[in-house]
Design a protein around this motif. Structure first.
Motif, short mmCIF file in Angstrom:
data_model
loop_
_atom_site.label_atom_id
_atom_site.label_comp_id
_atom_site.label_asym_id
_atom_site.label_seq_id
_atom_site.Cartn_x
_atom_site.Cartn_y
_atom_site.Cartn_z
N THR A 59 0.91 -1.38 -0.08
CA THR A 59 -0.12 0.06 0.18
C THR A 59 0.94 1.13 0.07
OG1 THR A 59 -0.18 -0.36 2.30
CG2 THR A 59 -2.16 -1.18 1.03
N PHE A 60 2.12 1.13 0.28
CA PHE A 60 2.97 2.16 0.41
C PHE A 60 3.76 2.37 -0.90
CE2 PHE A 60 7.36 3.90 2.00
CZ PHE A 60 6.99 5.12 1.79
N LYS A 61 4.55 1.56 -1.20
CA LYS A 61 5.24 1.59 -2.53
C LYS A 61 5.08 0.31 -3.16
CE LYS A 61 8.79 4.79 -1.23
NZ LYS A 61 8.81 5.80 -2.25
N SER A 62 5.29 0.17 -4.54
CA SER A 62 5.32 -1.24 -5.29
C SER A 62 6.44 -1.13 -6.33
CB SER A 62 3.97 -1.52 -6.05
OG SER A 62 2.88 -1.47 -5.08
N SER A 63 6.87 -2.11 -6.80
CA SER A 63 7.84 -2.24 -7.82
C SER A 63 7.64 -3.39 -8.66
CB SER A 63 9.40 -2.26 -7.27
OG SER A 63 9.72 -3.55 -7.12
N GLU A 64 8.00 -3.34 -10.10
CA GLU A 64 8.15 -4.44 -10.79
C GLU A 64 9.31 -4.14 -11.65
OE1 GLU A 64 4.24 -4.89 -13.01
OE2 GLU A 64 5.29 -5.40 -14.83
N GLY A 70 20.77 -13.67 -15.76
CA GLY A 70 22.22 -13.88 -16.10
C GLY A 70 22.49 -12.49 -17.00
N GLU A 71 21.41 -11.47 -17.08
CA GLU A 71 21.75 -10.51 -17.97
C GLU A 71 21.58 -9.16 -17.26
OE1 GLU A 71 19.52 -10.23 -21.64
OE2 GLU A 71 20.10 -11.95 -22.41
N GLU A 72 22.52 -8.34 -17.20
CA GLU A 72 22.61 -7.25 -16.50
C GLU A 72 21.37 -6.21 -16.91
OE1 GLU A 72 26.13 -5.05 -14.62
OE2 GLU A 72 25.61 -3.74 -16.45
N PHE A 73 20.70 -5.32 -15.88
CA PHE A 73 19.71 -4.51 -16.29
C PHE A 73 19.80 -3.35 -15.47
CE2 PHE A 73 16.47 -5.43 -13.02
CZ PHE A 73 16.94 -6.83 -12.69
N ASP A 74 19.27 -2.18 -15.63
CA ASP A 74 19.13 -1.17 -14.71
C ASP A 74 17.62 -1.10 -13.84
OD1 ASP A 74 21.14 0.41 -15.84
OD2 ASP A 74 20.21 0.76 -17.71
N GLU A 75 18.10 -1.09 -12.66
CA GLU A 75 16.94 -1.02 -11.82
C GLU A 75 16.84 0.14 -11.01
OE1 GLU A 75 17.10 -4.60 -9.03
OE2 GLU A 75 15.28 -3.91 -8.01
N GLU A 76 15.62 0.62 -10.81
CA GLU A 76 15.58 1.83 -9.64
C GLU A 76 14.87 1.02 -8.38
OE1 GLU A 76 14.13 5.42 -10.87
OE2 GLU A 76 13.73 6.41 -8.91
N THR A 77 15.41 1.16 -7.38
CA THR A 77 14.99 0.48 -6.23
C THR A 77 13.77 1.42 -5.38
OG1 THR A 77 16.54 1.74 -4.62
CG2 THR A 77 17.35 -0.51 -5.65
N PRO A 78 12.79 0.65 -4.50
CA PRO A 78 11.67 1.56 -4.26
C PRO A 78 12.09 2.85 -3.30
CG PRO A 78 11.91 -0.84 -3.33
CD PRO A 78 12.99 -0.45 -4.03
N ASP A 79 13.45 2.66 -2.84
CA ASP A 79 14.06 4.14 -2.33
C ASP A 79 14.67 4.88 -3.29
OD1 ASP A 79 15.44 1.65 -1.92
OD2 ASP A 79 17.01 3.16 -1.18
N GLY A 80 14.62 4.71 -4.40
CA GLY A 80 15.12 5.66 -5.40
C GLY A 80 16.48 5.50 -5.66
N ARG A 81 17.10 4.48 -5.42
CA ARG A 81 18.91 4.19 -5.69
C ARG A 81 18.65 3.80 -7.35
NH1 ARG A 81 20.27 0.15 -2.81
NH2 ARG A 81 18.14 -0.12 -2.25
N LYS A 82 19.53 4.18 -8.12
CA LYS A 82 19.73 3.68 -9.41
C LYS A 82 20.81 2.61 -9.41
CE LYS A 82 17.68 7.11 -12.09
NZ LYS A 82 16.94 7.74 -10.98
N VAL A 83 20.41 1.35 -9.45
CA VAL A 83 21.47 0.34 -9.49
C VAL A 83 21.70 -0.63 -10.71
CG1 VAL A 83 21.35 0.20 -6.97
CG2 VAL A 83 19.97 -1.34 -8.45
N LYS A 84 22.82 -1.24 -11.15
CA LYS A 84 22.95 -2.24 -12.04
C LYS A 84 22.60 -3.42 -11.35
CE LYS A 84 24.71 0.35 -15.46
NZ LYS A 84 23.91 0.64 -16.50
N SER A 85 21.60 -4.34 -11.94
CA SER A 85 21.30 -5.62 -11.13
C SER A 85 21.63 -6.83 -12.33
CB SER A 85 19.72 -5.49 -10.84
OG SER A 85 19.62 -4.48 -10.06
N ILE A 86 21.64 -7.85 -11.47
CA ILE A 86 21.95 -9.30 -12.16
C ILE A 86 20.99 -10.09 -11.48
CG2 ILE A 86 24.09 -9.48 -11.47
CD1 ILE A 86 24.68 -10.72 -14.52
N ILE A 87 20.22 -11.14 -12.28
CA ILE A 87 19.63 -12.01 -11.37
C ILE A 87 19.76 -13.49 -11.83
CG2 ILE A 87 17.21 -12.80 -10.44
CD1 ILE A 87 16.28 -9.79 -10.42
N THR A 88 20.05 -14.40 -11.24
CA THR A 88 20.26 -15.72 -11.46
C THR A 88 19.28 -16.66 -10.65
OG1 THR A 88 22.10 -16.01 -10.34
CG2 THR A 88 22.43 -15.58 -12.49
N LEU A 89 19.00 -17.78 -11.40
CA LEU A 89 17.96 -18.64 -10.62
C LEU A 89 18.62 -19.99 -10.70
CD1 LEU A 89 15.13 -18.74 -9.59
CD2 LEU A 89 14.36 -19.33 -11.76
#
Ligand code: ACD
Length: 134
Positions: A59-64, A70-89
């Motif tokens: 109800t406060f913040k949401s993100s998608e 394995g592919e790096e992408f740009d992400e903006e976190t719920p608190d507004g930081r801009k980061v480079k992310s990589i996710i593996t499973l």
């Protein structure tokens, strides 16, 4: 649990440890920390043709975020930081690394009844457990 049974399931926050400490380490201000601590987000991971979507709703913040493993992408976190992310499973364990002014390491383990997220920044370890919504 078969390989990807957790896809499309909704998990709602049940318990949380050290979330405030982690937000402090990330430089999140008091008001956002208090609001962030007061909500119980719902997390859902879906996949379509190799493109994953991780949706976190509260109800406060949401993100998608949308990503390919394995592919790096740009992400903006719920608190507004801009980061480079990589996710593996790896089976049901998802590793999410965020590189920015502060590096963050998030591991989410999706199980049949709950999802456990362990988030690390500096020497802080924050553990959040989400229960499968029935
Ligand atoms: C979750 C919480 C996701 C936490 C993500 C980043 C942690 C860093 C800072 C938190 C900043 C603000 C807190 C505000 C809202 C909390 C809910 C966010 C939902 C997108 O996965 O449980």
């Amino acid at each position: 649990m078969a390989s990807a049974d957790f896809l499309g399931k909704k998990y709602k926050l049940s318990t949380s440890e050290n979330f405030d400490e982690m937000m402090k380490a990330l430089g999140v201000g008091l008001v956002t920390r208090k609001m962030g601590a007061s909500v119980s987000p719902v997390v859902e991971l879906t996949e379509d043709n190799g493109l994953y979507t991780l949706k976190t709703t509260s109800t406060f913040k949401s993100s998608e975020i949308k990503f390919k493993l394995g592919e790096e992408f740009d992400e903006e976190t719920p608190d507004g930081r801009k980061v480079k992310s990589i996710i593996t499973l790896d089976g049901n364990k998802m590793t999410h690394i965020q590189k920015g002014q502060k590096d963050t390491h998030i591991e989410r383990e999706f199980g049949p009844t709950e999802m456990k997220a362990v988030m690390k920044v500096d020497d802080i370890v924050c553990t959040r457990i989400y229960k499968l919504q029935g």
